[in-house]
Design an enzyme around this catalytic site. Structure first.
Site, mmCIF file in Angstrom:
data_model
loop_
_atom_site.group_PDB
_atom_site.id
_atom_site.type_symbol
_atom_site.label_atom_id
_atom_site.label_comp_id
_atom_site.label_asym_id
_atom_site.label_seq_id
_atom_site.Cartn_x
_atom_site.Cartn_y
_atom_site.Cartn_z
ATOM 1 C CG ASP A 136 -2.109 1.014 1.228
ATOM 2 O OD1 ASP A 136 -2.498 1.325 -0.247
ATOM 3 O OD2 ASP A 136 -2.779 1.227 2.235
ATOM 4 C CG LEU A 142 9.317 -17.199 -3.637
ATOM 5 C CD1 LEU A 142 9.296 -17.136 -2.033
ATOM 6 C CD2 LEU A 142 9.893 -15.748 -4.195
ATOM 7 C CG HIS A 160 -0.484 2.098 -9.204
ATOM 8 N ND1 HIS A 160 -0.851 1.608 -8.044
ATOM 9 C CD2 HIS A 160 -1.735 2.890 -9.699
ATOM 10 C CE1 HIS A 160 -1.868 2.001 -7.428
ATOM 11 N NE2 HIS A 160 -2.582 2.704 -8.580
#
Ligand code: IPE
Ligand code: IPE
Ligand code: MG
Length: 263
Positions: free
Chosen positions: A26, A137, A43
């Site tokens: 955020d 991962l 963004h």
């Protein structure tokens, strides 16, 4: 199917490095605003943080990283921002998937895909198929995801598959239908950008996660900031309902626990 410990049914093993980190990324809009840039520039810049955090998690031996990219409520934003975010998601899939694959990273997308267009859905399916057997991962991107949506879709799928359960189902019956049944529950939850709320992220799965909030805006978050979050995690005592004395006496082994195995 892999078996994972449900924190409410069995006391999970706790590792020094969190096995699973879930992040609410955020603060992109505020990062941009501070620089007199349009929100979407934040963004764009946030993508670089994603790359750095994925790399750092990989190097530190984190097994699962889950990133909240777009919530089921983010459709409420101005149409041009929503459309920018969808384009960015598509571009990320176009450009980054082969790199992830070369690094043996498995990519998973969770969320309601019914609102995505066909092109985006095809990219998602291809990316998941390509990386499905990778063993480093597991990177999960939550897109059009909502914690309530997840629980509801799991309920519907369970009732459809196993109508004989009627009202007599247990937590373990529902668990395999939740979006993240392929992963252990998050050990560490991080939210950047200063807000201290869950915003309908992984409601079920965060039951016993350690929560970490930082004022750092997502585009400014980096590997050092991640290390600070992990250091905070490492200084905590995860009790899972027990007393501190029990934990120190090695309560894991003694605690009466129920086996949560399911097929
Ligand atoms: C998070 O940053 C990214 C998404 C929700 C897609 P925001 O866009 O929410 O940034 P702020 O909170 O307005 O600064
Ligand atoms: C949460 O951030 C969702 C994502 C980061 C994808 P928001 O910025 O949408 O959350 P609220 O609206 O401040 O709770
Ligand atoms: Mg925000």
């Amino acid at each position: 199917m892999a078996l994972f410990q449900s924190s409410t049914r069995i006391i999970p093993d706790v590792a020094n490095v969190p096995r699973h980190i879930a992040i609410i990324m955020d603060g992109n809009g505020r990062w941009a605003k501070k620089r007199f840039l349009p929100r979407v520039a934040g963004h764009q810049r946030g993508v670089e943080t994603v790359r750095e955090v994925v790399r750092a998690c990989h190097e530190m031996g984190v097994e699962y990283l889950t990133l909240f990219a777009f919530s089921s409520e983010n459709w409420r934003r101005p149409a041009d921002e929503v459309s920018f975010l969808m384009q960015l998601f598509l571009k990320m899939l176009e450009r980054e998937v082969s790199k992830l694959h070369n690094n043996n990273i498995r990519l998973k997308i969770i969320g309601d895909r019914s609102r995505f267009d066909d092109t985006l859905n095809r990219y998602i399916e291809d990316a998941e198929a390509l990386t499905a057997n990778n063993t480093n991962l597991t990177l999960t991107v939550a897109a059009n995801y909502g914690g309530r949506w997840d629980i509801m879709q799991a309920m519907r799928a369970m009732v459809r598959d196993r109508p004989e359960l009627a009202g007599a189902f247990e937590e373990a019956d529902l668990a395999p239908y939740l979006s993240m049944s392929y992963a252990p529950e998050p050990d560490l939850f991080i939210r950047t950008g200063g807000e201290q709320r869950i915003s309908n992220f992984l409601l079920w799965q965060l039951a016993y996660a350690e929560l970490y909030f930082t004022d750092t805006l997502w585009p400014a978050f980096d590997a050092d900031a991640l290390r600070a979050a992990i250091a905070s995690y490492q200084a905590r005592e995860r009790r899972f309902g027990r007393t501190s004395e029990q934990v120190q006496a090695g309560g894991q082994a003694q605690a009466a626990s129920q086996d949560e195995r399911h097929a």
